[in-house]
Design a protein around this motif. Structure first.
Motif, PDB file in Angstrom:
ATOM      1  N   LYS A  54       0.838  -1.207   0.000  1.00  0.00           N
ATOM      2  CA  LYS A  54       0.000   0.000   0.000  1.00  0.00           C
ATOM      3  C   LYS A  54       0.874   1.260   0.000  1.00  0.00           C
ATOM      4  O   LYS A  54       0.561   2.248  -0.674  1.00  0.00           O
ATOM      5  N   GLN A  55       1.976   1.225   0.761  1.00  0.00           N
ATOM      6  CA  GLN A  55       2.855   2.389   0.820  1.00  0.00           C
ATOM      7  C   GLN A  55       3.560   2.623  -0.512  1.00  0.00           C
ATOM      8  O   GLN A  55       3.776   3.773  -0.918  1.00  0.00           O
ATOM      9  N   VAL A  56       3.925   1.539  -1.209  1.00  0.00           N
ATOM     10  CA  VAL A  56       4.528   1.697  -2.532  1.00  0.00           C
ATOM     11  C   VAL A  56       3.520   2.351  -3.482  1.00  0.00           C
ATOM     12  O   VAL A  56       3.869   3.243  -4.271  1.00  0.00           O
ATOM     13  N   ALA A  57       2.262   1.927  -3.393  1.00  0.00           N
ATOM     14  CA  ALA A  57       1.232   2.515  -4.250  1.00  0.00           C
ATOM     15  C   ALA A  57       1.107   4.016  -4.006  1.00  0.00           C
ATOM     16  O   ALA A  57       1.054   4.815  -4.953  1.00  0.00           O
ATOM     17  N   VAL A  58       1.086   4.413  -2.737  1.00  0.00           N
ATOM     18  CA  VAL A  58       0.974   5.830  -2.393  1.00  0.00           C
ATOM     19  C   VAL A  58       2.187   6.599  -2.903  1.00  0.00           C
ATOM     20  O   VAL A  58       2.070   7.714  -3.414  1.00  0.00           O
ATOM     21  N   ARG A  59       3.359   5.997  -2.784  1.00  0.00           N
ATOM     22  CA  ARG A  59       4.584   6.652  -3.251  1.00  0.00           C
ATOM     23  C   ARG A  59       4.536   6.923  -4.753  1.00  0.00           C
ATOM     24  O   ARG A  59       5.154   7.881  -5.233  1.00  0.00           O
ATOM     25  N   HIS A  60       3.782   6.100  -5.479  1.00  0.00           N
ATOM     26  CA  HIS A  60       3.659   6.293  -6.925  1.00  0.00           C
ATOM     27  C   HIS A  60       2.426   7.111  -7.293  1.00  0.00           C
ATOM     28  O   HIS A  60       1.993   7.097  -8.460  1.00  0.00           O
ATOM     29  N   GLY A  61       1.878   7.838  -6.323  1.00  0.00           N
ATOM     30  CA  GLY A  61       0.770   8.734  -6.608  1.00  0.00           C
ATOM     31  C   GLY A  61      -0.583   8.074  -6.685  1.00  0.00           C
ATOM     32  O   GLY A  61      -1.539   8.658  -7.205  1.00  0.00           O
ATOM     33  N   ARG A  62      -0.700   6.864  -6.189  1.00  0.00           N
ATOM     34  CA  ARG A  62      -1.962   6.148  -6.197  1.00  0.00           C
ATOM     35  C   ARG A  62      -2.582   6.168  -4.796  1.00  0.00           C
ATOM     36  O   ARG A  62      -1.942   6.532  -3.819  1.00  0.00           O
ATOM     37  N   ARG A  63      -3.830   5.741  -4.692  1.00  0.00           N
ATOM     38  CA  ARG A  63      -4.487   5.623  -3.398  1.00  0.00           C
ATOM     39  C   ARG A  63      -4.266   4.226  -2.834  1.00  0.00           C
ATOM     40  O   ARG A  63      -4.054   3.270  -3.578  1.00  0.00           O
TER      41      ARG A  63
END
Length: 431
Positions: A233-242
């Motif tokens: 989830k944190q990787v997703a957020v780091r790439h501008g995703r929710r």
């Protein structure tokens, strides 16, 4: 978090158990019949499951005399399942190591059109040396090379799908691929297929967090599940995703009986049919170490669990290995080093996925616990044997989950995207 638990049926031939053929009572050639796969699809849809998941491996990995099957190509099976169902999602595993992105993009977009917007691609890299030999390679590319190709492969496929939806050409010039033009098809009812990823290594989590709508993970304990869930989830957020743009779906092996004792008896029968050598080899394949020479009633050989000197050169699945190493290490620590190899194969002999043996209430309890604890958005279900293992889940476990408000009573959406990724942000086309 999803509005409800996501549940997919992971159809591994006759089942995940090495004794699935005997448990099923079906003829050996059943796995070459389209009717067999279609019937499993109808059972899954009767239970309003989210999707039908197919693995793939372009090489013979297990003795075909013991495990007949895994010979049919996934997208062909999924076309058969699509014709037999109306709502069930269709997830096919296809390797980024041994495929062409243009051909794969067109094949899966075709499936998405034919199914009315129910297709998804499980993007994996292939580490099996036998598979490399089938494609003329003396050795499989390194992990770094495989994931470098995988990232660009997914970007090209995504760009082709988005170009098809928008009616525009793409012009991609990268390290591994040069692709210009567009696919002949327009957008499917859901735009284009979803992307699933199955990889527990750091490189796999990076690819999943950046690109995937769902992740097929392998975690054995609740604590490990929560940790992996947060990492992706944190990787997703780091790439501008929710955070909710990517669903985490661990594998869950189910052995179900009307009572706990009945389920245990079913499991022990399968173990007796196979013998301990099968479990030793299966666990050894995950750890990439031959466990057959060791004495079953001696403590588990701790050196087998040692940190890899060079993880990049490890030719197996790092995700599977890490989950088993963590589980066995915890047992050794809890027993003061007295945890035996016999105990280890009894608990981890299935190789990497959490196993639940029990009555329907116990299966539902595990699903609810992981969902509410933030360790999973759902599960890829792996019954010990088809079709009975899936029928038991659909008829006995699903009603319990519905009563608890954790699962749907009927399908409300027409496409897989509406169910699995209703709020997902569009992935940028890397062209």
């Amino acid at each position: 978090m999803s509005r409800h638990v996501i549940l997919n049926a992971n159809v591994l031939d006759l089942g995940i158990s090495g004794a699935a053929w005997e448990l099923s009572g079906l003829p050996r050639d059943t796995v070459a019949s389209g009717d067999y796969y279609a019937e499993i699809g109808r059972i899954a849809e009767r239970g309003t499951l989210d999707a039908y998941f197919l693995a793939d491996n372009p090489a013979v990995r297990e003795d075909p005399r013991r495990t007949p099957g895994r010979a049919l190509e996934p997208t062909t099976i999924l076309v058969t399942v699509a014709a037999a169902t109306s709502h069930l999602g269709l997830i096919g595993t296809l390797s980024t190591t041994f495929n062409d992105p243009v051909e794969l993009a067109e094949r899966l977009l075709t499936l998405d059109h034919l199914s009315g917007g129910r297709a998804a691609w499980n993007a994996v890299t292939t580490y099996n040396p036998a598979a490399g030999g089938n494609f003329g390679l003396l050795e499989v590319p390194s992990r770094a090379e495989r994931y470098s190709r995988a990232h660009e492969f997914v970007d090209v496929v995504t760009a082709l799908w988005q170009g098809a939806a928008e009616g525009r050409d793409i012009d991609h010039r990268g390290t591994h691929f040069t692709v210009s033009g567009r696919l002949p098809l327009g957008p499917s009812p859901q735009g284009h297929p979803l992307i699933v990823q199955a990889g527990g290594s750091p490189q796999g989590r990076e690819l999943a967090g950046r690109t995937a709508n769902a992740v097929f993970s392998a975690e054995l304990s609740l604590a490990a599940g929560v940790e992996h869930y947060e990492q992706v989830k944190q990787v997703a957020v780091r790439h501008g995703r929710r955070r909710d743009d990517v669903a985490i779906l661990p594998g869950l092996i189910t052995i179900i009986g009307s009572t706990h004792a009945e389920a245990v008896a079913r499991y022990e029968r399968a173990r007796e049919l196979l013998g301990p050598v099968h479990e030793l080899r299966r666990l050894g394949a995950v750890l990439l170490h031959d466990l057959v020479p060791y004495h079953l009633d001696e403590p588990f050989p701790a050196h087998v669990l040692a940190e890899l000197p060079d993880p990049e050169s490890f030719t197996g699945s790092l995700g599977f290995r890490e989950s088993v190493v963590r589980g066995v290490s915890e047992r050794l620590a809890a027993t003061g080093g007295r945890y035996t190899l016999r105990e280890a194969i009894g608990e981890f002999g299935d190789g990497g996925h959490r196993r639940v043996i029990g009555a329907p209430e116990q299966i539902a309890d595990t699903i609810e616990q992981w969902f509410r604890a933030g360790a999973a958005d759902g599960f890829n279900l792996m019954p010990d044997a088809f079709p009975a293992g899936l029928e038991l889940f659909v008829d006995e476990v699903v009603p319990i989950l519905r009563r608890r408000g954790l699962f749907r009573h009927e399908y409300a959406e027409s496409t897989l995207r509406e169910r699995l990724a209703p709020t997902a942000t569009r992935l940028p086309a890397a062209v």
